[in-house]
Design a protein around this motif. Structure first.
Motif, PDB file in Angstrom:
ATOM      1  N   LEU A 289      -5.394   1.235  -8.661  1.00 15.58           N
ATOM      2  CA  LEU A 289      -6.319   1.614  -7.598  1.00 15.58           C
ATOM      3  C   LEU A 289      -5.972   0.884  -6.309  1.00 15.58           C
ATOM      4  O   LEU A 289      -5.914  -0.351  -6.284  1.00 15.58           O
ATOM      5  CB  LEU A 289      -7.758   1.293  -8.008  1.00 15.58           C
ATOM      6  N   CYS A 290      -5.732   1.653  -5.247  1.00 15.59           N
ATOM      7  CA  CYS A 290      -5.485   1.075  -3.938  1.00 15.59           C
ATOM      8  C   CYS A 290      -5.797   2.120  -2.876  1.00 15.59           C
ATOM      9  O   CYS A 290      -6.114   3.269  -3.196  1.00 15.59           O
ATOM     10  CB  CYS A 290      -4.041   0.580  -3.804  1.00 15.59           C
TER      11      CYS A 290
ATOM     12  N   THR B  65      -5.895  -3.476  -0.664  1.00 15.59           N
ATOM     13  CA  THR B  65      -7.073  -3.609  -1.524  1.00 15.59           C
ATOM     14  C   THR B  65      -8.166  -2.624  -1.116  1.00 15.59           C
ATOM     15  O   THR B  65      -8.507  -2.537   0.066  1.00 15.59           O
ATOM     16  CB  THR B  65      -7.620  -5.046  -1.435  1.00 15.59           C
TER      17      THR B  65
ATOM     18  N   LYS C  31     -15.552   1.212  -3.878  1.00 14.96           N
ATOM     19  CA  LYS C  31     -14.543   2.034  -4.549  1.00 14.96           C
ATOM     20  C   LYS C  31     -14.102   1.396  -5.863  1.00 14.96           C
ATOM     21  O   LYS C  31     -13.937   2.085  -6.870  1.00 14.96           O
ATOM     22  CB  LYS C  31     -13.347   2.260  -3.620  1.00 14.96           C
ATOM     23  N   ILE C  32     -13.916   0.082  -5.853  1.00 16.01           N
ATOM     24  CA  ILE C  32     -13.544  -0.614  -7.086  1.00 16.01           C
ATOM     25  C   ILE C  32     -14.599  -0.377  -8.167  1.00 16.01           C
ATOM     26  O   ILE C  32     -14.292   0.011  -9.298  1.00 16.01           O
ATOM     27  CB  ILE C  32     -13.369  -2.125  -6.823  1.00 16.01           C
ATOM     28  N   LYS C  33     -15.847  -0.592  -7.808  1.00 17.13           N
ATOM     29  CA  LYS C  33     -16.946  -0.457  -8.762  1.00 17.13           C
ATOM     30  C   LYS C  33     -17.037   0.959  -9.316  1.00 17.13           C
ATOM     31  O   LYS C  33     -17.144   1.169 -10.533  1.00 17.13           O
ATOM     32  CB  LYS C  33     -18.260  -0.835  -8.087  1.00 17.13           C
TER      33      LYS C  33
ATOM     34  N   ILE D 114     -13.899   2.142 -11.589  1.00 21.31           N
ATOM     35  CA  ILE D 114     -13.937   1.511 -12.912  1.00 21.31           C
ATOM     36  C   ILE D 114     -15.034   2.126 -13.773  1.00 21.31           C
ATOM     37  O   ILE D 114     -14.843   2.351 -14.980  1.00 21.31           O
ATOM     38  CB  ILE D 114     -14.122  -0.012 -12.769  1.00 21.31           C
TER      39      ILE D 114
ATOM     40  N   VAL E  60      -6.236  -3.169 -10.031  1.00 18.70           N
ATOM     41  CA  VAL E  60      -6.575  -3.073  -8.614  1.00 18.70           C
ATOM     42  C   VAL E  60      -5.563  -3.829  -7.762  1.00 18.70           C
ATOM     43  O   VAL E  60      -5.183  -4.960  -8.077  1.00 18.70           O
ATOM     44  CB  VAL E  60      -7.998  -3.618  -8.356  1.00 18.70           C
TER      45      VAL E  60
ATOM     46  N   ASP F  99     -11.537 -11.308  -2.874  1.00 23.27           N
ATOM     47  CA  ASP F  99     -11.332  -9.971  -3.427  1.00 23.27           C
ATOM     48  C   ASP F  99     -11.098 -10.033  -4.938  1.00 23.27           C
ATOM     49  O   ASP F  99     -11.558  -9.176  -5.697  1.00 23.27           O
ATOM     50  CB  ASP F  99     -10.139  -9.287  -2.750  1.00 23.27           C
TER      51      ASP F  99
ATOM     52  N   ILE G  53     -12.915  -8.030  -8.007  1.00 25.59           N
ATOM     53  CA  ILE G  53     -12.151  -7.259  -8.988  1.00 25.59           C
ATOM     54  C   ILE G  53     -12.541  -7.660 -10.412  1.00 25.59           C
ATOM     55  O   ILE G  53     -12.737  -6.806 -11.282  1.00 25.59           O
ATOM     56  CB  ILE G  53     -10.636  -7.469  -8.735  1.00 25.59           C
TER      57      ILE G  53
ATOM     58  N   ALA H 149     -12.415  -4.804 -13.796  1.00 23.64           N
ATOM     59  CA  ALA H 149     -11.026  -4.339 -13.791  1.00 23.64           C
ATOM     60  C   ALA H 149     -10.264  -5.016 -14.916  1.00 23.64           C
ATOM     61  O   ALA H 149     -10.524  -6.161 -15.263  1.00 23.64           O
ATOM     62  CB  ALA H 149     -10.360  -4.632 -12.454  1.00 23.64           C
TER      63      ALA H 149
END
Length: 229
Positions: A25-26, A35, A40-42, A45, A54, A76, A80, A85
């Protein structure tokens, strides 16, 4: 193992449905990837069941990072880890384009519980074999993402073979990247590559501005499985 670059929740859902084993994911792929946002990370996943790695890269100016950059990377990294992640994609070089061992020594102890990939900063070093020997010192690093140097993986088959040989009896794996699509992945499989990383090559129009083509992922996955049987 087939890893697919994703930049959105929709990408992640399609890639998983197509048979991807893992996601990177990027965002800002035109700049080599940086990053993504906390949200978006949350959400990525939460949307899939396969592992998400990530990108940990605070800017695209270079692969050399200041003390201030390191502070951003550390914050960051905590996000993550917080959102579950399974891995992180990181790396760093000195101003002379050697592996930044000081960065790794300071950052890797904070990666507990994460599968670590050293990203394509590796393709900017002059001596990849020597750089690989340095990375082997860090047990946290499980993969090295590389096209074997400038250009695509298909341009550097001999170098990728050399990197595979150097890691043939190691816990570290070579993750071949750049320019890979269903029409050429067999050339990498034939020289012994077992870990493939794809990006624009599995998208409509081969562009990160277009959606992922699920059939391309399925085709690559079928080809990979055929080489293992």
């Amino acid at each position: 193992m087939l890893e697919v670059i994703v930049t959105t929740v929709e990408d992640a859902i399609i890639a998983e449905a197509g048979g991807a084993d893992r996601l990177e994911l990027c965002i800002s792929m035109e700049e080599g990837g940086i990053t993504p946002s906390l949200g978006k990370i949350k959400n990525v996943i939460s949307a899939v069941s396969i592992p998400v790695h990530v990108m940990l890269r605070p800017h695209s100016n270079s692969y050399h990072y200041t003390v201030e950059d390191f502070s951003v990377m550390l914050d960051d990294l905590r996000v993550i880890q917080l959102f579950g992640a399974r891995g992180v994609v990181l790396g760093g070089l000195t101003k002379e384009n050697f592996i930044d061992n000081i960065l790794l020594q300071d950052l890797l102890p904070h990666c507990e519980g994460l599968n670590v990939t050293f990203h394509r900063a590796f393709d900017e070093v002059e001596d990849q074999i020597e750089a690989l020997h340095q990375l082997k010192k860090y047990p946290q690093i499980k993969q090295v993402l590389t096209s074997g140097g400038p250009g695509t993986a298909l341009d550097n088959l001999i170098q990728i073979e050399a990197l595979l040989y150097e890691t043939s009896h190691e816990r570290m794996h070579i993750l071949a990247a750049s320019g890979i699509d269903p029409t050429n992945v067999a050339q990498l499989l034939e020289i012994g590559v077992t870990n493939i990383h794809v990006g624009s090559g599995v998208r409509f129009g081969k562009s990160f501005h277009q959606p992922i083509n699920i059939e391309m992922i399925r085709k690559i996955k079928q080809l990979m499985e055929s080489y293992l049987t």
